[in-house]
Design a protein around this motif. Sequence first.
Motif, PDB file in Angstrom:
ATOM      1  N   GLU A  46      12.667  14.443  13.548  1.00 46.96           N
ATOM      2  CA  GLU A  46      11.817  13.241  13.522  1.00 46.96           C
ATOM      3  C   GLU A  46      11.201  13.040  12.137  1.00 46.96           C
ATOM      4  OE1 GLU A  46       9.114  14.018  16.723  1.00 46.96           O
ATOM      5  OE2 GLU A  46      10.445  13.095  18.210  1.00 46.96           O
ATOM      6  N   ARG A  47      10.728  14.113  11.506  1.00 44.69           N
ATOM      7  CA  ARG A  47      10.132  13.979  10.172  1.00 44.69           C
ATOM      8  C   ARG A  47      11.175  13.569   9.138  1.00 44.69           C
ATOM      9  NH1 ARG A  47       7.591  18.448  12.225  1.00 44.69           N
ATOM     10  NH2 ARG A  47       8.801  19.929  10.989  1.00 44.69           N
ATOM     11  N   CYS A  48      12.387  14.105   9.248  1.00 41.97           N
ATOM     12  CA  CYS A  48      13.461  13.730   8.321  1.00 41.97           C
ATOM     13  C   CYS A  48      13.849  12.262   8.499  1.00 41.97           C
ATOM     14  CB  CYS A  48      14.684  14.613   8.522  1.00 41.97           C
ATOM     15  SG  CYS A  48      14.453  16.307   7.946  1.00 41.97           S
ATOM     16  N   GLU A  49      13.933  11.810   9.744  1.00 45.67           N
ATOM     17  CA  GLU A  49      14.282  10.415   9.990  1.00 45.67           C
ATOM     18  C   GLU A  49      13.215   9.480   9.427  1.00 45.67           C
ATOM     19  OE1 GLU A  49      14.885  10.422  14.212  1.00 45.67           O
ATOM     20  OE2 GLU A  49      17.016  10.902  14.024  1.00 45.67           O
ATOM     21  N   GLU A  50      11.950   9.824   9.572  1.00 50.57           N
ATOM     22  CA  GLU A  50      10.863   9.005   9.035  1.00 50.57           C
ATOM     23  C   GLU A  50      10.924   8.972   7.508  1.00 50.57           C
ATOM     24  OE1 GLU A  50       7.784   6.463   8.672  1.00 50.57           O
ATOM     25  OE2 GLU A  50       8.869   6.987  10.503  1.00 50.57           O
ATOM     26  N   ARG A  51      11.160  10.128   6.895  1.00 49.90           N
ATOM     27  CA  ARG A  51      11.298  10.196   5.439  1.00 49.90           C
ATOM     28  C   ARG A  51      12.451   9.318   4.969  1.00 49.90           C
ATOM     29  NH1 ARG A  51      14.045  15.289   3.722  1.00 49.90           N
ATOM     30  NH2 ARG A  51      15.697  13.974   4.510  1.00 49.90           N
ATOM     31  N   ASP A  52      13.576   9.366   5.696  1.00 49.22           N
ATOM     32  CA  ASP A  52      14.737   8.552   5.329  1.00 49.22           C
ATOM     33  C   ASP A  52      14.436   7.064   5.457  1.00 49.22           C
ATOM     34  OD1 ASP A  52      16.015  10.938   4.898  1.00 49.22           O
ATOM     35  OD2 ASP A  52      17.269  10.830   6.701  1.00 49.22           O
ATOM     36  N   ARG A  53      13.745   6.666   6.540  1.00 53.97           N
ATOM     37  CA  ARG A  53      13.389   5.252   6.720  1.00 53.97           C
ATOM     38  C   ARG A  53      12.518   4.769   5.569  1.00 53.97           C
ATOM     39  NH1 ARG A  53      13.469   6.462  12.158  1.00 53.97           N
ATOM     40  NH2 ARG A  53      11.336   7.233  12.194  1.00 53.97           N
ATOM     41  N   GLU A  54      11.548   5.580   5.171  1.00 54.20           N
ATOM     42  CA  GLU A  54      10.667   5.198   4.068  1.00 54.20           C
ATOM     43  C   GLU A  54      11.446   5.084   2.759  1.00 54.20           C
ATOM     44  OE1 GLU A  54       7.650   8.194   4.144  1.00 54.20           O
ATOM     45  OE2 GLU A  54       6.680   7.347   5.929  1.00 54.20           O
ATOM     46  N   ALA A  55      12.373   5.993   2.513  1.00 50.59           N
ATOM     47  CA  ALA A  55      13.176   5.950   1.287  1.00 50.59           C
ATOM     48  C   ALA A  55      14.057   4.703   1.263  1.00 50.59           C
ATOM     49  CB  ALA A  55      14.027   7.210   1.160  1.00 50.59           C
ATOM     50  N   ILE A  56      14.644   4.357   2.383  1.00 53.30           N
ATOM     51  CA  ILE A  56      15.490   3.156   2.457  1.00 53.30           C
ATOM     52  C   ILE A  56      14.653   1.915   2.205  1.00 53.30           C
ATOM     53  CG2 ILE A  56      16.827   1.712   4.044  1.00 53.30           C
ATOM     54  CD1 ILE A  56      17.838   4.382   5.297  1.00 53.30           C
ATOM     55  N   GLU A  57      13.483   1.855   2.794  1.00 57.88           N
ATOM     56  CA  GLU A  57      12.601   0.697   2.611  1.00 57.88           C
ATOM     57  C   GLU A  57      12.204   0.554   1.132  1.00 57.88           C
ATOM     58  OE1 GLU A  57      10.881  -2.712   3.608  1.00 57.88           O
ATOM     59  OE2 GLU A  57      11.970  -1.462   5.025  1.00 57.88           O
ATOM     60  N   ARG A  58      11.893   1.657   0.475  1.00 59.04           N
ATOM     61  CA  ARG A  58      11.505   1.606  -0.948  1.00 59.04           C
ATOM     62  C   ARG A  58      12.676   1.206  -1.839  1.00 59.04           C
ATOM     63  NH1 ARG A  58       8.995   6.541   0.317  1.00 59.04           N
ATOM     64  NH2 ARG A  58      10.683   7.632  -0.748  1.00 59.04           N
ATOM     65  N   SER A  59      13.896   1.509  -1.431  1.00 61.48           N
ATOM     66  CA  SER A  59      15.055   1.244  -2.286  1.00 61.48           C
ATOM     67  C   SER A  59      15.632  -0.160  -2.107  1.00 61.48           C
ATOM     68  CB  SER A  59      16.153   2.271  -2.007  1.00 61.48           C
ATOM     69  OG  SER A  59      16.707   2.063  -0.719  1.00 61.48           O
ATOM     70  N   ARG A  60      15.175  -0.901  -1.127  1.00 64.77           N
ATOM     71  CA  ARG A  60      15.706  -2.256  -0.921  1.00 64.77           C
ATOM     72  C   ARG A  60      15.286  -3.172  -2.068  1.00 64.77           C
ATOM     73  NH1 ARG A  60      14.751  -2.693   5.520  1.00 64.77           N
ATOM     74  NH2 ARG A  60      16.628  -1.528   6.049  1.00 64.77           N
ATOM     75  N   PRO A  61      16.221  -4.027  -2.500  1.00 69.42           N
ATOM     76  CA  PRO A  61      15.878  -4.949  -3.600  1.00 69.42           C
ATOM     77  C   PRO A  61      14.772  -5.921  -3.168  1.00 69.42           C
ATOM     78  CG  PRO A  61      18.120  -5.337  -2.799  1.00 69.42           C
ATOM     79  CD  PRO A  61      17.570  -4.191  -2.033  1.00 69.42           C
ATOM     80  N   LYS A  62      13.933  -6.272  -4.130  1.00 66.00           N
ATOM     81  CA  LYS A  62      12.822  -7.167  -3.833  1.00 66.00           C
ATOM     82  C   LYS A  62      12.986  -8.454  -4.641  1.00 66.00           C
ATOM     83  CE  LYS A  62       9.671  -3.492  -2.605  1.00 66.00           C
ATOM     84  NZ  LYS A  62      10.611  -2.811  -1.892  1.00 66.00           N
TER      85      LYS A  62
END
Length: 67
Positions: A46-62
């Motif tokens: 669960e902690r790894c999945e949350e970390r991955d979700r946050e990393a994906i969100e930060r890497s999305r183009p803005k």
Amino acid sequence: MPNSPAPAQADNDLDRLKGWIGFGVAQTGQLEKANGRTADAIGIVERCEERDREAIERSRPKFLGLF
């Protein structure tokens, strides 16, 4: 987890009962260890999945660096 060994043969009923009680307590301890490891593994995933979700969100183009 390996199972607890079955109690040895006893000469009287009281010793036989004590042997089975000890076996039950030991087997329950093994089960608690196994269940604890499952809960630990689920927590790690669960902690790894949350970390991955946050990393994906930060890497999305803005758009214009804002949106």
